[in-house]
Design a protein around this motif. Sequence first.
Motif, PDB file in Angstrom:
ATOM      1  N   VAL A  93      -3.372   9.248  -0.729  1.00 15.13           N
ATOM      2  CA  VAL A  93      -4.435   8.775   0.166  1.00 15.13           C
ATOM      3  C   VAL A  93      -5.532   8.102  -0.637  1.00 15.13           C
ATOM      4  N   LYS A  94      -5.937   8.715  -1.754  1.00 17.93           N
ATOM      5  CA  LYS A  94      -6.978   8.126  -2.597  1.00 17.93           C
ATOM      6  C   LYS A  94      -6.530   6.782  -3.156  1.00 17.93           C
ATOM      7  N   ALA A  95      -5.289   6.681  -3.577  1.00 19.46           N
ATOM      8  CA  ALA A  95      -4.772   5.421  -4.138  1.00 19.46           C
ATOM      9  C   ALA A  95      -4.835   4.295  -3.115  1.00 19.46           C
ATOM     10  N   VAL A  96      -4.463   4.586  -1.877  1.00 18.81           N
ATOM     11  CA  VAL A  96      -4.517   3.570  -0.818  1.00 18.81           C
ATOM     12  C   VAL A  96      -5.965   3.189  -0.531  1.00 18.81           C
ATOM     13  N   ASN A  97      -6.827   4.181  -0.417  1.00 17.90           N
ATOM     14  CA  ASN A  97      -8.246   3.907  -0.163  1.00 17.90           C
ATOM     15  C   ASN A  97      -8.878   3.105  -1.304  1.00 17.90           C
ATOM     16  N   ASP A  98      -8.482   3.397  -2.541  1.00 19.88           N
ATOM     17  CA  ASP A  98      -9.023   2.671  -3.695  1.00 19.88           C
ATOM     18  C   ASP A  98      -8.617   1.201  -3.684  1.00 19.88           C
ATOM     19  N   ASN A 103       9.759   2.077   8.022  1.00 23.43           N
ATOM     20  CA  ASN A 103       8.919   1.063   8.644  1.00 23.43           C
ATOM     21  C   ASN A 103       8.763   1.492  10.095  1.00 23.43           C
ATOM     22  N   VAL A 104       7.625   2.062  10.415  1.00 23.59           N
ATOM     23  CA  VAL A 104       7.427   2.681  11.718  1.00 23.59           C
ATOM     24  C   VAL A 104       7.362   1.627  12.823  1.00 23.59           C
ATOM     25  N   ALA A 105       6.374   0.746  12.760  1.00 23.09           N
ATOM     26  CA  ALA A 105       6.241  -0.317  13.766  1.00 23.09           C
ATOM     27  C   ALA A 105       5.092  -1.224  13.379  1.00 23.09           C
ATOM     28  N   SER A 106       5.259  -2.505  13.631  1.00 25.24           N
ATOM     29  CA  SER A 106       4.194  -3.493  13.452  1.00 25.24           C
ATOM     30  C   SER A 106       3.531  -3.417  12.079  1.00 25.24           C
ATOM     31  N   GLY A 107       4.308  -3.131  11.051  1.00 25.35           N
ATOM     32  CA  GLY A 107       3.776  -3.112   9.696  1.00 25.35           C
ATOM     33  C   GLY A 107       3.354  -1.751   9.187  1.00 25.35           C
ATOM     34  N   TYR A 108       3.302  -0.752  10.049  1.00 23.53           N
ATOM     35  CA  TYR A 108       2.970   0.593   9.589  1.00 23.53           C
ATOM     36  C   TYR A 108       4.197   1.195   8.911  1.00 23.53           C
ATOM     37  N   ILE A 109       3.974   1.778   7.741  1.00 23.28           N
ATOM     38  CA  ILE A 109       5.071   2.351   6.966  1.00 23.28           C
ATOM     39  C   ILE A 109       4.677   3.759   6.533  1.00 23.28           C
ATOM     40  N   SER A 110       5.622   4.670   6.654  1.00 22.08           N
ATOM     41  CA  SER A 110       5.411   6.052   6.216  1.00 22.08           C
ATOM     42  C   SER A 110       6.251   6.327   4.986  1.00 22.08           C
ATOM     43  N   VAL A 111       5.719   7.147   4.096  1.00 26.21           N
ATOM     44  CA  VAL A 111       6.454   7.601   2.917  1.00 26.21           C
ATOM     45  C   VAL A 111       6.449   9.123   2.947  1.00 26.21           C
ATOM     46  N   PHE A 151       0.821  -1.210   0.000  1.00 31.19           N
ATOM     47  CA  PHE A 151       0.000   0.000   0.000  1.00 31.19           C
ATOM     48  C   PHE A 151       0.857   1.262   0.000  1.00 31.19           C
ATOM     49  N   VAL A 152       1.981   1.242   0.701  1.00 34.07           N
ATOM     50  CA  VAL A 152       2.831   2.426   0.700  1.00 34.07           C
ATOM     51  C   VAL A 152       3.525   2.586  -0.652  1.00 34.07           C
ATOM     52  N   LEU A 153       3.830   1.487  -1.329  1.00 37.41           N
ATOM     53  CA  LEU A 153       4.379   1.587  -2.682  1.00 37.41           C
ATOM     54  C   LEU A 153       3.359   2.199  -3.636  1.00 37.41           C
ATOM     55  N   GLU A 154       2.116   1.777  -3.515  1.00 33.41           N
ATOM     56  CA  GLU A 154       1.044   2.354  -4.345  1.00 33.41           C
ATOM     57  C   GLU A 154       0.905   3.843  -4.067  1.00 33.41           C
TER      58      GLU A 154
END
Length: 106
Positions: free
Chosen positions: A63-68, A38-46, A17-20
Amino acid sequence: MNRYEAIGAIETFGLVFVLEAADAMCKAADVELVGYENVASGYISVIVKGDIAACNTAVETGVKAVNDMGAEVYSSMVIASPHQDLEKIISRYSLTELLPPQEEVI
């Protein structure tokens, strides 16, 4: 130190999802991809940087791309005119800091 007008970030769960998000952000606006964490427990920030309008467009599009894709954005933000000391934090996530030096091919 280079000065830029804004930084934008998206945090979501999972690398796919973060790549998208990153792909959509870079295609939607004239922003530079700073890096990811890689923030923690699978959460990733870009993180991206550029002018204010570009960062706003990039974050909205990411945000729209992830939601889609049916995923959820944990958080997102744009900081206009970031203080120069934020560079100390942002440079830690820079892709150039994460990659090994490349040999010059002649």
